[in-house]
Every structure is written in structure tokens, then in C-alpha cells.
Design an enzyme around this catalytic site. Structure first.
Site, mmCIF file in Angstrom:
data_model
loop_
_atom_site.group_PDB
_atom_site.id
_atom_site.type_symbol
_atom_site.label_atom_id
_atom_site.label_comp_id
_atom_site.label_asym_id
_atom_site.label_seq_id
_atom_site.Cartn_x
_atom_site.Cartn_y
_atom_site.Cartn_z
ATOM 1 N N ASP A 172 97.037 101.082 7.860
ATOM 2 C CA ASP A 172 98.228 100.632 7.146
ATOM 3 C C ASP A 172 98.185 101.265 5.743
ATOM 4 O O ASP A 172 97.111 101.649 5.258
ATOM 5 C CB ASP A 172 98.193 99.104 7.061
ATOM 6 C CG ASP A 172 99.299 98.549 6.195
ATOM 7 O OD1 ASP A 172 100.448 98.992 6.337
ATOM 8 O OD2 ASP A 172 99.000 97.672 5.348
ATOM 9 N N ASP B 73 100.675 100.221 2.578
ATOM 10 C CA ASP B 73 100.895 99.216 1.522
ATOM 11 C C ASP B 73 99.908 98.054 1.617
ATOM 12 O O ASP B 73 99.815 97.394 2.643
ATOM 13 C CB ASP B 73 102.321 98.660 1.612
ATOM 14 C CG ASP B 73 103.365 99.723 1.319
ATOM 15 O OD1 ASP B 73 103.182 100.468 0.355
ATOM 16 O OD2 ASP B 73 104.354 99.801 2.075
ATOM 17 N N ASP C 180 96.393 94.754 6.238
ATOM 18 C CA ASP C 180 96.331 93.546 5.392
ATOM 19 C C ASP C 180 97.361 92.488 5.754
ATOM 20 O O ASP C 180 97.345 91.400 5.206
ATOM 21 C CB ASP C 180 96.536 93.924 3.917
ATOM 22 C CG ASP C 180 97.979 94.316 3.640
ATOM 23 O OD1 ASP C 180 98.525 95.133 4.410
ATOM 24 O OD2 ASP C 180 98.571 93.792 2.673
#
Ligand code: 2M8
Ligand code: MG
Ligand code: MG
Length: 274
Positions: free
Chosen positions: A6, A8, A214
Site C-alpha cells: 500500500d 498512503d 495500514d
């Protein structure tokens, strides 16, 4: 070994979008010939710019698993389920953005004033919601497949909105800031498809996949990988996983946590080293 990541809040800091703490590990992975594959909510326009800065030359996955982009001739053979576009072989998993925009239009009366969404937002509004620069805000709005929704109302009405979508057979995905609407795609399905492409190409059955994320929209990817890494986020609780084995959780946020966990994994699996 393949690293799916991922961006961001994971490889990029949630607030500053900096990846500086991850640079030494990016170099190390490059020296080990381990591809780092962005698997993100971001658009093609955003990722093509970022991967230059990150010095990544391989495939990437955009808009929450909506499409996989493989640089033409990265593999010896083109998979029959891909098309050629802008120098890439593209595998699509979602209907185009217009489809989701017309669906959102139909929900606007029932949820009047409760949400805004990228197509309807000015660059200024996107900048205020994300902290991106004007150029980056335009790239973020250059969406091909899905639509990010900014929730303005209460958690309660948001819950009702999600329920309404689920009744229509649509599973929205929650990012760090936005709720993403797109097809029956997710980062996990895209990871599985691309891992199979690597395996076919290399004539091996067991490419080891490491996934780092996240947020809630990373759960499918973290469940699908051989090794899952939950990156601590200042924006949300760690994504809830059902799997118990081969899960790492970072102590540090974003790109520092990214480096921390990959160091542990590489140390534990010394066979990864050439
Ligand atoms: C959006 O994606 C993040 C992913 O967690 C979010 O939902 O908060 C997307 O619109 C992406 O294109 C954009 O770059 C990002 C900026 O924070 O927000
Ligand atoms: Mg994230
Ligand atoms: Mg993301």
C-alpha cells in the site's frame, strides 16, 4: 519473493506523504532483485509519477485492485486477459468510473448533504481533505475506475449508506480518509492474479508474497499474501485480520514501520538473500 505494498499511510507517511525513511530498504530490495509492487487506492496518474520517484520499474495495482498495470515486455508473454494501453498490459477488474458516478447520483437524495465525492469536489476541496499539492490533487481526481467518497455526516448515516450499497451487491472499501466505491475488486484479488503471472512467467509454483498495509482496504491483500504486515497508522486502528500466522505488526508509523518489518522478515528468512 514479491513485495506488494500500500502507499498512503504505509510506504508514504499519512500526513507528509514522504517515503524518506524507506529509501535504504528500497535500495536493499532492489539489490536483492525483489520487485516492490505498489497496490494502492491511488490512480494510474499518481502511481506513474510516484514510481519514478521511488525508482520502481515493475508492475503496479491502482484504485484498490481495479486494475493491474504491467510495463509492456516486462514479461515474455502477454496474458490473454489483458489489453495494451499507454505502454502497459492492463488487467481490469472494475467497470469504469462513470458507472459508479451514476450509481452515486441515485443515492444523492436519500443521503442529501451527508457526503461529497471527488468528481463533485473542486481542487481546493480535495487539497483541504488530503493535503496534496494542486498537481497531485488533479492526478488523484484522474480516476478511471472508482470514486472516493468523503463522508460529512455521522457514523450512523455512514453505516446506513454502506448497508444500502451492500444490498446492491457493492462492497465499498475504507481508505485512510475516503470510502472507495468500485467493482467487485479488491487488492487481494489483484495480488493473486499478478502473483500467478509471475509464477507462470518464471515457471515456478511458489512465489512468496509479502503484503504491507495500514487500512481496512488492505485486509483482502493482507489475507491473500504469504506474509502479512500491518503498518501502524495515526488515522485508524490496525486492520482486523482473521489469519493468525505470518503476521507482523509495526511499532512505528508508515515508512519507518515498513522498513522495520521488512528488516525482520529478511533477517528471519535468510534464504531471501541471493
Ligand atoms: C485517497 O486514498 C486514500 C488511501 O488510503 C484514502 O482513502 O484516504 C485516494 O483518493 C488517492 O487517490 C489519494 O492520493 C489519497 C490522498 O490521501 O486519498
Ligand atoms: Mg493506506
Ligand atoms: Mg491505500
Amino acid at each position: 519473493v514479491l513485495v506488494f505494498t500500500d502507499l498512503d499511510g504505509t510506504l508514504l507517511d499519512h500526513h507528509s506523504y514522504s517515503f524518506a525513511p524507506a529509501i535504504p530498504m528500497l535500495h536493499k530490495l532492489a539489490s536483492m532483485n525483489i520487485p516492490v509492487i505498489p497496490n494502492t487506492s491511488k490512480t494510474f496518474a499518481e502511481v506513474t509519477e510516484l514510481r519514478q520517484k521511488l525508482d520502481l520499474k515493475g508492475p503496479f495495482i491502482v484504485e484498490n485492485g481495479a486494475a493491474v498495470y504491467i510495463p509492456i515486455n516486462y514479461f515474455n508473454t502477454q496474458s490473454s486477459d489483458t489489453t495494451s494501453k499507454n505502454g502497459y498490459w492492463v488487467k481490469e477488474f472494475s467497470k469504469p468510473r462513470e458507472h459508479w458516478l451514476s450509481l452515486i447520483d441515485k443515492l444523492k437524495n436519500t443521503f442529501a448533504g451527508e457526503f461529497n465525492h471527488f468528481f463533485n469536489m473542486s481542487n481546493k476541496e480535495i487539497i483541504a481533505a488530503t493535503g496534496l499539492s494542486i498537481k497531485q490533487a488533479k492526478q488523484a481526481n484522474a480516476r478511471e475506475y472508482g470514486e472516493p467518497i468523503l463522508w460529512l455526516g455521522s457514523d450512523n448515516t455512514k453505516h446506513k449508506f454502506v448497508e444500502t450499497l451492500e444490498e446492491l451487491g457493492i462492497t465499498p472499501l475504507q481508505g485512510g480518509r475516503f470510502l472507495h466505491l468500485s467493482g467487485q475488486c479488491d487488492k487481494g484479488k489483484a495480488l493473486i492474479w499478478l502473483t500467478q503471472q509471475f509464477q507462470q512467467e518464471r515457471g515456478i509454483k511458489n512465489c512468496i508474497s509479502i503484503a504491507l498495509g495500514d487500512g481496512q482496504n488492505d485486509v483482502a491483500m493482507l489475507e491473500a499474501a504469504d506474509i502479512a504486515v500491518q503498518i501502524l497508522s495515526p488515522a485508524n486502528a490496525p486492520p482486523l485480520l482473521t489469519r493468525q500466522h505470518d503476521v507482523y505488526t509495526s511499532q512505528a508509523y508508515g515508512p519507518s514501520g515498513w522498513t522495520e518489518c521488512l528488516e525482520q522478515i529478511i533477517f528471519k528468512h535468510k534464504q531471501f538473500n541471493p
